[in-house]
Design an enzyme around this catalytic site. Structure first.
Site, PDB file in Angstrom:
ATOM      1  N   ARG A 103       0.882  -1.189   0.000  1.00 36.67           N
ATOM      2  CA  ARG A 103       0.000   0.000   0.000  1.00 36.67           C
ATOM      3  C   ARG A 103       0.907   1.222   0.000  1.00 36.67           C
ATOM      4  NH1 ARG A 103      -5.212   1.290   3.682  1.00 36.67           N
ATOM      5  NH2 ARG A 103      -6.047   0.015   1.990  1.00 36.67           N
ATOM      6  N   HIS A 130      -7.369   1.129  -6.267  1.00 41.58           N
ATOM      7  CA  HIS A 130      -7.545   0.200  -5.135  1.00 41.58           C
ATOM      8  C   HIS A 130      -8.248  -1.051  -5.698  1.00 41.58           C
ATOM      9  CE1 HIS A 130      -7.762  -1.251  -1.182  1.00 41.58           C
ATOM     10  NE2 HIS A 130      -8.632  -0.444  -0.634  1.00 41.58           N
ATOM     11  N   GLN A 133     -10.129  -3.830  -3.568  1.00 43.20           N
ATOM     12  CA  GLN A 133     -11.397  -3.338  -3.028  1.00 43.20           C
ATOM     13  C   GLN A 133     -12.539  -3.560  -4.013  1.00 43.20           C
ATOM     14  OE1 GLN A 133     -12.022  -1.751   0.101  1.00 43.20           O
ATOM     15  NE2 GLN A 133     -14.058  -2.292  -0.598  1.00 43.20           N
ATOM     16  N   ASP A 223     -17.401   6.865  -0.750  1.00 38.49           N
ATOM     17  CA  ASP A 223     -16.089   6.749  -0.086  1.00 38.49           C
ATOM     18  C   ASP A 223     -15.797   8.107   0.550  1.00 38.49           C
ATOM     19  OD1 ASP A 223     -13.489   6.061   0.664  1.00 38.49           O
ATOM     20  OD2 ASP A 223     -12.660   6.100  -1.369  1.00 38.49           O
ATOM     21  N   CYS A 263     -16.335   1.493   0.928  1.00 39.14           N
ATOM     22  CA  CYS A 263     -15.146   0.652   1.137  1.00 39.14           C
ATOM     23  C   CYS A 263     -14.677   0.669   2.586  1.00 39.14           C
ATOM     24  CB  CYS A 263     -14.026   1.110   0.214  1.00 39.14           C
ATOM     25  SG  CYS A 263     -13.601   2.844   0.413  1.00 39.14           S
ATOM     26  N   ARG A 291     -13.470  -8.843   1.320  1.00 38.15           N
ATOM     27  CA  ARG A 291     -12.061  -8.548   1.023  1.00 38.15           C
ATOM     28  C   ARG A 291     -11.223  -9.805   1.293  1.00 38.15           C
ATOM     29  NH1 ARG A 291     -10.031  -3.363   1.428  1.00 38.15           N
ATOM     30  NH2 ARG A 291      -8.101  -4.315   0.731  1.00 38.15           N
TER      31      ARG A 291
HETATM   32  N1   CP Z   1     -11.133  -0.398   2.587  1.00 43.24           N
HETATM   33  C1   CP Z   1      -9.841  -0.463   2.996  1.00 43.24           C
HETATM   34  O1   CP Z   1      -8.923  -0.665   2.217  1.00 43.24           O
HETATM   35  O2   CP Z   1      -9.683  -0.309   4.340  1.00 43.24           O
HETATM   36  P1   CP Z   1      -8.301  -0.075   5.100  1.00 43.24           P
HETATM   37  O3   CP Z   1      -7.797   1.291   4.645  1.00 43.24           O
HETATM   38  O4   CP Z   1      -8.650  -0.084   6.553  1.00 43.24           O
HETATM   39  O5   CP Z   1      -7.342  -1.148   4.722  1.00 43.24           O
HETATM   40  N1  NVA Z   2     -10.102   6.662  -0.931  1.00 44.33           N
HETATM   41  C1  NVA Z   2      -9.719   6.182   0.374  1.00 44.33           C
HETATM   42  C2  NVA Z   2      -9.876   4.693   0.426  1.00 44.33           C
HETATM   43  C3  NVA Z   2      -9.508   4.073   1.753  1.00 44.33           C
HETATM   44  C4  NVA Z   2      -9.635   2.583   1.750  1.00 44.33           C
HETATM   45  C5  NVA Z   2      -8.300   6.588   0.684  1.00 44.33           C
HETATM   46  O1  NVA Z   2      -7.452   6.481  -0.198  1.00 44.33           O
HETATM   47  O2  NVA Z   2      -8.043   7.042   1.802  1.00 44.33           O
END
Ligand code: CP
Ligand code: NVA
Length: 307
Positions: A103, A130, A133, A223, A263, A291
């Site tokens: 990530r 993502h 997701q 989101d 998400c 997930r």
């Molecule tokens: N939806 C998601 O990716 O959650 P986290 O940021 O908690 O991993």
């Molecule tokens: N768009 C959000 C998604 C988190 C899972 C972010 O990037 O913070």
């Protein structure tokens, strides 16, 4: 040739369907208490430059359930691109581990990681996309509706963020009716949109009026308005997205049985109200659970173990 999963478009339509079918089996095995451990002896390095609950927990748990092991590396551990060059990390981790999940902030960082890694790399979120997701999201729709195509999905909120872009990518593989409901200044990634429109399997619309955007929708998806790393834009974004909140008034314009997805993490009272996220149309926790199951299938697919 090793395979990576950096974008939804790294899989063909048939491969997405194959991953969904495997996901169903894996979810059933878990429910039935049947052990399935094809990854015995295999390890995953999980590199995080941003915080996470779902991604970390679901990948770590998933690797364990498949008989493997996962190592969590926090933002303070590797300092990717800061303490050490990405290509060096890629080459070192490839010598220790069989698969990498990361990530990161810049999308090119994960591309670089994948380029220099000799083992598969999975994108656990970048500023641009993502993909895991949205795979879990469409699988959840499939479970509820019995189909993964010919679904009208209205993404309401920041149309320029990683999750919105991944929906656009998904629409270049699966036949969806996708409406991105967002202010003028927050459109999805231009090349993702152009590519999906060129592929032409889905109808993709941009709508600036939330009421029109959700009209007849099977799914309303939202989101956060301020994604990780955008904290300095908070004030501006809160103003820009006023009127884009998913609340019970907005739900009235969608189908009666509309499913509400997010998400997570949610900023309750901002992009979504308590009433909606806790209400009867919300499927956010099934979505979060999936997930785990979908990512196990993605891992097996990259190892060439999907049947
Ligand atoms: N939806 C998601 O990716 O959650 P986290 O940021 O908690 O991993
Ligand atoms: N768009 C959000 C998604 C988190 C899972 C972010 O990037 O913070």
């Amino acid at each position: 040739m090793k395979r990576d999963f950096l974008m939804v478009t790294d899989f063909s339509r048939d491969e997405i369907v194959e991953v969904f079918e495997l996901t169903k089996d894996l979810k059933r095995y878990l429910r039935e208490g049947k052990e399935y451990t094809p990854l015995r002896g295999k390890t995953m390095a999980m590199i995080f430059a941003k915080p996470s609950a779902r991604t970390r927990i679901s990948f770590e748990t998933g690797m364990y359930q498949l008989g493997g092991y996962a190592i969590y590396l926090s933002p303070n551990d590797i300092g990717i691109g800061k303490r050490e060059a990405i290509k060096d990390i890629a080459r070192v981790v490839s010598r220790y581990n069989d698969i990498i999940m990361a990530r990161l902030f810049d999308h090119w960082h994960i591309e670089e990681l994948a380029r220099y890694s000799s083992v598969p790399v999975i994108n656990g979120l970048t500023d641009l996309t993502h993909p895991c997701q949205v795979m879990a999201d469409l699988f959840t729709v499939y479970e509820k509706k019995g189909r993964y195509e010919n679904i009208k999905i209205a993404f309401v909120g920041d149309g320029s963020n990683n999750v919105a872009n991944s929906w656009v990518n998904m629409a270049s593989r699966m036949a969806l009716e996708l409406v991105i409901v967002t202010p003028e200044a927050y459109l999805p990634d231009k090349s993702a949109l152009e590519n999906a429109r060129k592929v032409g399997v889905s109808e993709i619309k941009i709508e600036h009026d939330p009421v029109k955007g959700v009209s007849g929708a099977d799914v309303i998806y939202t989101d956060v308005w301020v994604s990780m790393g955008q904290e300095s834009e908070k004030e501006q974004k809160m103003k820009a997205f006023e009127g884009f909140q998913v609340n019970s008034e907005l739900l009235k314009y969608a189908k009666d049985d509309v499913m509400v997805m997010h998400c997570l993490p949610a900023h309750r009272g901002e992009e979504i109200t308590d009433e909606v996220i806790d209400g009867p149309n919300s499927i956010v926790f099934d979505e979060a659970e999936n997930r785990l199951h979908v990512q196990k299938a993605i891992i097996l697919k990259l190892f060439g173990l999907a049947r």
